[in-house]
Design an enzyme around this catalytic site. Structure first.
Site, PDB file in Angstrom:
ATOM      1  N   LEU A 139     -47.497 150.670  13.334  1.00  0.00           N
ATOM      2  CA  LEU A 139     -48.327 150.931  12.596  1.00  0.00           C
ATOM      3  C   LEU A 139     -47.926 150.902  10.870  1.00  0.00           C
ATOM      4  O   LEU A 139     -48.806 151.331  10.172  1.00  0.00           O
ATOM      5  CB  LEU A 139     -48.598 152.770  12.630  1.00  0.00           C
ATOM      6  CG  LEU A 139     -49.204 153.220  14.026  1.00  0.00           C
ATOM      7  CD1 LEU A 139     -48.916 154.720  13.888  1.00  0.00           C
ATOM      8  CD2 LEU A 139     -50.706 152.679  14.042  1.00  0.00           C
ATOM      9  N   ARG A 140     -46.911 149.799  10.843  1.00  0.00           N
ATOM     10  CA  ARG A 140     -46.715 149.693   9.314  1.00  0.00           C
ATOM     11  C   ARG A 140     -47.765 148.934   8.599  1.00  0.00           C
ATOM     12  O   ARG A 140     -47.778 149.337   7.752  1.00  0.00           O
ATOM     13  CB  ARG A 140     -45.338 148.880   9.525  1.00  0.00           C
ATOM     14  CG  ARG A 140     -44.161 149.264   9.676  1.00  0.00           C
ATOM     15  CD  ARG A 140     -42.671 148.667   9.289  1.00  0.00           C
ATOM     16  NE  ARG A 140     -41.735 149.455   9.748  1.00  0.00           N
ATOM     17  CZ  ARG A 140     -40.650 149.111  10.808  1.00  0.00           C
ATOM     18  NH1 ARG A 140     -41.193 147.968  11.641  1.00  0.00           N
ATOM     19  NH2 ARG A 140     -39.736 149.793  11.030  1.00  0.00           N
ATOM     20  N   GLY A 141     -48.409 147.884   9.421  1.00  0.00           N
ATOM     21  CA  GLY A 141     -49.588 147.415   8.762  1.00  0.00           C
ATOM     22  C   GLY A 141     -50.556 148.354   8.190  1.00  0.00           C
ATOM     23  O   GLY A 141     -50.892 148.279   7.120  1.00  0.00           O
ATOM     24  N   ASP A 172     -41.619 142.146   9.699  1.00  0.00           N
ATOM     25  CA  ASP A 172     -42.221 143.183   9.906  1.00  0.00           C
ATOM     26  C   ASP A 172     -41.781 144.359   9.048  1.00  0.00           C
ATOM     27  O   ASP A 172     -42.645 145.181   8.681  1.00  0.00           O
ATOM     28  CB  ASP A 172     -42.383 143.723  11.363  1.00  0.00           C
ATOM     29  CG  ASP A 172     -43.646 144.986  11.498  1.00  0.00           C
ATOM     30  OD1 ASP A 172     -44.598 144.859  10.988  1.00  0.00           O
ATOM     31  OD2 ASP A 172     -42.948 146.101  11.713  1.00  0.00           O
TER      32      ASP A 172
END
Length: 389
Positions: free
Chosen positions: A321-323, A240
Site C-alpha cells: 500500500l505504499r503506492g 519500493d
C-alpha cells in the site's frame, strides 16, 4: 518533521545569503525566553535553485519532499552530468535556517520532543534553559565507502564499562537529523547499508546496540538517492521504499544547452552578483515552501479521488500500500505548494508517475517504466483522454 523552525524570521535569516562576504554575524539575543546566538560563518556560494534550467521532475519531487518529508524521499536516476548533485545542494541552501540546541550532535529541536536527543529531552523536562543557535539545514553526503559504524555511530565500550557512561560517537545519521541525506550512486551501495538508511528514514530514529548497551537518537531527514541506470538498478524491494522516483535526461535542445552553459559560466565568474540577481526568486520560493508546510494539514482529498488512486495502484498490480499512501501525500503536498486546500485530478496526474513508476518492476532485470503505463491506466480510471495530456 518540519525544516521551518521560525517562519516569521525567514527574511531575517536569509537576507544575508547573497552578500559578497557571505558572513552571518549577529550579536547574542534573547527570543521567547531562550538565549539565541549566531556564529560567524563563511560559506562557499551555492548555485541558486531557481536558476536551474529544466529537470522539472526532479525539482518537483524534491520540493514536495521538503513540504512533507513523510513522502519518503526521492530516487533520482539519470545520465551523468545532468546536475543532480548541484540541484540537491541548491535545495539545501534554499531552505531557511532552523533553531537547534547549541553544540548538540543531533541538531535537536529546542521545542519538539520528537526531534530531541535523549540528553536534551531530559534537560528540557528538568526545566533547564538551553542555548539555541540558528543553523542552515544540513546536507550530508554519504560516501560509497562508508562503513556501518560511520553511518550509524559507535559506542565506546571501554569508556562505558570503566566510567559507567554511554559514550556514543555520532555517525552520519545523527548529523543528518532535520536535514537532507544525499547518497550519490546509491545503486552501488551495499544493500544492508541501504536498508539501514531506509529504515531510519521511515521510522525517524536510529538505534545502535552493542554489548548490551543501547543508544537511540532522532534521525529524521529527507533521503535523496541518485544514480546512473547504466550501472545497474536497486532491487525492487529497496526501490519500493523510496517515496518517489524521478528520471532525468540530458538536455537535447541546443539553445537550452547554451543557456545552461552561460548561466554556469556567469555564476563561476562572479557568484555574489549571480546570487543577487536571483535573490528575489529565491525568497519567493522560500516563502511558498513555508506557506505550504503551514497549509498542508488543512489540505483534503475527496473520497472518490482516493478510491480512484487505489484503483490505479490495483490495476497496475502495485505490491503493498505504499503506492497508495505516497500518491495521496504527494498530491496533498502539491496542492499546498500551489496554495490550495483541496486536491484536484490534475494534482494527482502530476505526481502519480513519480510515485508509482518504480513500483511496477517485479523482475530485477526489468527496466523501470518511463511513465507511459502509469499515465495510460490513470487516464482510463479517471476517464481522461490520453491525447489531452
Amino acid at each position: 518533521m518540519s525544516f521551518i523552525a521560525n517562519p516569521s524570521a525567514i527574511e531575517d535569516s536569509q537576507s544575508v545569503s547573497s552578500k559578497k562576504s557571505h558572513k552571518v554575524s549577529t550579536p547574542s539575543a534573547v527570543e521567547n525566553g531562550q538565549a539565541v546566538r549566531h556564529a560567524t560563518v563563511r560559506r562557499r556560494p551555492v548555485f541558486p535553485f531557481t536558476a536551474i534550467v529544466g529537470q522539472e521532475e526532479m525539482k518537483l519531487a524534491l520540493l514536495l519532499n521538503v513540504i512533507d518529508p513523510k513522502i519518503g524521499g526521492v530516487m533520482i536516476m539519470g545520465d551523468r552530468g545532468t546536475g543532480k548533485t548541484t540541484t540537491i545542494r541548491a535545495l539545501a541552501d534554499l531552505l531557511p535556517e532552523i533553531d537547534v540546541v547549541a553544540d548538540d550532535p543531533f541538531n535537536s529541536s529546542p521545542t519538539d520532543p520528537e526531534l530531541m536527543g535523549e540528553t536534551v529531552r531530559q534537560q528540557v523536562e528538568q526545566g533547564i534553559e538551553l542555548p539555541v543557535v540558528k543553523k542552515k539545514v544540513t546536507m550530508v553526503d554519504l560516501p560509497l565507502g562508508a562503513t556501518e559504524d560511520r553511518v550509524c555511530g559507535t559506542i565506546d565500550i571501554e569508556k562505558a564499562l570503566s566510567e559507567g557512561v554511554k559514550a556514543f560517537e555520532p555517525g552520519l545519521l545523527a548529523k543528518a537529523n532535520r536535514g537532507i541525506l544525499y547518497v550519490d550512486e546509491v545503486n552501488l551501495l551495499d544493500d544492508h547499508l541501504v536498508d539501514v538508511l531506509l529504515d531510519s528514514a521511515a521510522s525517524g530514529w536510529n538505534t545502535v546496540e552493542r554489548e548490551g548497551i543501547s543508544i537511540r537518537h532522532p534521525a529524521r531527514f529527507v533521503l535523496v538517492g541518485s544514480g546512473n541506470p547504466e550501472e545497474g538498478e536497486l532491487r525492487p524491494q529497496l526501490l519500493d521504499r523510496f517515496g518517489m522516483h524521478a528520471e532525468i535526461r540530458t538536455v537535447k535542445d541546443p539553445a537550452l544547452r547554451v543557456q545552461i552553459v552561460e548561466q554556469r559560466t556567469e555564476f563561476d565568474q562572479d557568484p555574489p552578483a549571480f546570487l543577487e540577481k536571483h535573490q528575489a526568486q529565491q525568497d519567493e520560493l522560500r516563502h511558498r515552501l513555508v506557506k505550504a508546510q503551514e497549509l498542508l494539514k488543512q489540505v483534503t482529498i475527496d473520497y472518490d479521488l482516493r478510491v480512484k488512486i487505489s484503483q490505479v495502484c490495483a490495476e497496475l498490480n502495485v505490491d503493498g500500500l505504499r503506492g497508495d499512501i505516497v500518491t495521496n501525500r504527494a498530491a496533498k503536498a502539491l496542492a499546498a505548494f500551489e496554495g490550495r486546500t483541496k486536491v484536484t485530478v490534475q494534482d494527482i496526474r502530476r505526481v502519480v508517475t513519480l510515485c508509482l513508476r518504480h513500483r511496477l518492476r517485479k523482475d530485477p532485470l526489468e527496466s523501470i517504466d518511463s511513465g507511459y503505463k502509469v499515465q495510460k491506466v490513470f487516464s482510463e480510471v479517471f476517464g481522461i483522454q490520453e491525447e489531452e495530456q
